[in-house]
Every structure is written in C-alpha cells, then in structure tokens.
Write an enzyme that holds these catalytic residues in place. Structure first.
Site, short mmCIF file in Angstrom:
data_model
loop_
_atom_site.label_atom_id
_atom_site.label_comp_id
_atom_site.label_asym_id
_atom_site.label_seq_id
_atom_site.Cartn_x
_atom_site.Cartn_y
_atom_site.Cartn_z
CE LYS A 65 -5.45 -4.38 4.55
NZ LYS A 65 -5.00 -4.44 3.40
N GLY A 125 -3.26 -8.34 0.33
CA GLY A 125 -2.34 -8.03 -1.17
C GLY A 125 -1.75 -9.12 -1.80
N GLY A 165 -10.46 -7.83 -1.54
CA GLY A 165 -10.90 -7.54 -2.97
C GLY A 165 -11.03 -7.83 -4.34
CG ASP A 179 -5.03 -0.63 4.83
OD1 ASP A 179 -4.56 -1.50 5.11
OD2 ASP A 179 -5.08 0.26 3.66
CE LYS A 217 -2.21 0.39 1.42
NZ LYS A 217 -3.08 -0.56 1.84
#
Length: 295
Positions: free
Chosen positions: A29, A32, A65, A183, A242
């Site tokens: 995944k 970030g 995001g 996630d 997570k």
C-alpha cells in the site's frame, strides 16, 4: 558512500531472502509522504521494480488524499471529514474517482514503466476486481467497504510479469462508485491473493509503545499482542485502522503484515531484505513465522 566490498556483502546477505521470497506475492500500500516527495517517490518506485526483477510479485494499492484535496480546492469544494473518514457526496465522489483513477494511478504506472517495470493501472471496477457496499453511515456519503474481491484480473497480470497498480475506487452491484480506504483495500486484496506479505507505507516508524518516542518501536508482534495494544490504547487514532487491517489480513491467511516508514529511502528493501527490518512486523503467531524463511 558504500565501497565495492560493502555492496557485495549486502548483496550476499540478501541472497537467502531472495531465495525465500521468489515467486511470492507482496501487496504494497503506497501513500503518505512517499507519494508526495520526489526523492522518496523515486525510491519507492525503484524498490517496487527491484522486487519484480528478483522474482517477487508486487501488487501496488494506492490512495491519494492530498491530491484529492488539491483538486477539490480548485473546484471550490470544501473537504470535510467525520471520524477520520472523508465525507463523500456525489460531487466529491466525482473528484475522487477522477483524481485516483485518472491522475494518481496513471502517474504511478508511468513512473514504474520509466524505471524498467511493466505496470498496468486498475481500479476496483476493472474486471469486477472489488465489489463495494456502503459503509453504513448516511452522513458520510459514498464511503464504501469491500464486499468481495475477484482476483482473476490481478492473477492474469502477475503471471505475465506485470505489476498491477490499483486505486481504491470500486462500485456496488448497481454501479454506484464508492471511495474505500486504501489500507482496507490492500488488506482485502492481500487476503484474497493469499499473499506472502502485506506492507503498508506510512508516515510513522511503525507501532510505537510511546508515540512520542521512536526508540519504542515494536519490531514484531502477533495478532493477540496487536489486539491487546489496541485495547490498552497504545495503538490509537489513525494507527487503529492500519493495525486492524493487518490483523484481518493475517486472520485470512496472509503470512506477515508490515507497517513501515515510507519517509525512509528504500524502506521496502530495508524491511524485506534485512534481519531486523525497519518497521513493525505482525504475524499470526510468533512461533509460526520467521522474518525471512517460511514453510
């Protein structure tokens, strides 16, 4: 700068891991800071291509995001969140799908191909890969959950040497699109594939006993220990989903799940091909899985 002898030593130490994991599926995944900073982006992409070249079968799942927020701003749509979930009305869902499927996904595919890999972009709609359903709260709109996974399109691609890159947008039985936590999507795909590893790239070192102190990193824990840490409040906030995602994937047959710091250059290779790793590794039971060598 590593000397030539250091490079040879590192390669030699990696050999048992390469032998152990050849032909195995790893679901990564990607998100970030590693998705936003150019140097880290290059590092992650190179790591993914490296895994493919040494016989591992990487499958990439991504969110996006910050990019979604940027485009919502351009369209004068105010981002809203409730209990950590993006409130996704019809207009926001259109932007989410446009950004994740049409922009972020294709950028990752292009970068992997430029680095020497063979990537193919997908979303949950392709080949009915993911069947979605409403998360349940009407107030958050088109936020979905995974109802089911059909891995046939992924399997067909990886068997031909391609790297699937999957965005976390899917549709329900009526064709309504939903935004699903990346996630969660990664964990469910890993479980459906019977993956060797699920690896979540995050903006933290891993699971910390004290979130203010990186030296309290927990390198290894099993399902029971993970659930206890949630109960005690050691795992809290954004780390709960997570860890829950990792526990769920392990319970469904994934051999190991890793939460690692994507801000560290080449975090994937450091976690996979070294004895200690750099993040937190979760396993079904501590007696059942060694970091490198499996049954």
């Amino acid at each position: 700068m590593l000397s030539d002898s250091d490079r040879v030593r590192v390669l030699s130490e990696a050999l048992p891991y390469l032998q152990a994991f050849a032909g195995r599926t790893f679901v990564v995944k990607y998100g970030g800071a590693a998705m936003k900073e150019e140097q880290l982006k290059d590092s992650v992409i190179r790591d993914i291509v490296f895994l493919s070249y040494v016989g591992i079968r990487p499958v990439v799942v991504h969110g996006g995001g910050p990019e979604i927020n940027t485009w919502l701003g351009k369209l004068n749509i105010e981002p809203q969140f409730k209990n950590g979930l993006r409130v996704t009305d019809a207009a926001t869902m259109d932007v989410v799908e446009m950004v994740l499927v049409g922009r972020v996904n294709k950028e990752i595919v292009t970068l992997i191909n430029q680095a020497g890999g063979k990537a193919v972009g997908l979303c949950g709609k392709d080949g009915n890969l993911i069947r979605a359903r409403a998360q349940g709260e009407e107030s958050i709109g088109f936020v979905g959950e995974v109802q089911g996974v059909d891995t046939r399109v992924i399997t067909a691609l990886v068997e031909k040497g391609y790297i699937p890159v999957i965005s976390s947008v899917a549709a329900d039985d009526t064709g309504q699109a939903y935004n699903i936590n990346a996630d969660t999507v990664a964990g469910e795909i890993a479980a459906a594939l019977g993956a060797e590893k699920l690896i979540l790239l995050t903006d933290t070192a891993g699971i910390l006993r004290d979130y203010r102190d990186p030296s309290t990193l927990i390198y290894r824990l099993d399902i029971a220990e993970a659930r206890q840490l949630i109960k005690e409040g050691v795992v809290s906030g954004g780390m709960i989903p997570k860890v829950t995602c990792c526990v769920r994937s392990l319970a469904q047959g994934v051999k190991a799940a890793h939460i690692i710091d994507g801000r560290v250059p080449h975090a994937l290779l450091l976690e996979i091909f070294t004895d200690s790793g750099i993040g937190s590794m979760l396993v079904g039971s501590n007696a059942a899985y060694d970091r490198a060598f499996t049954d």
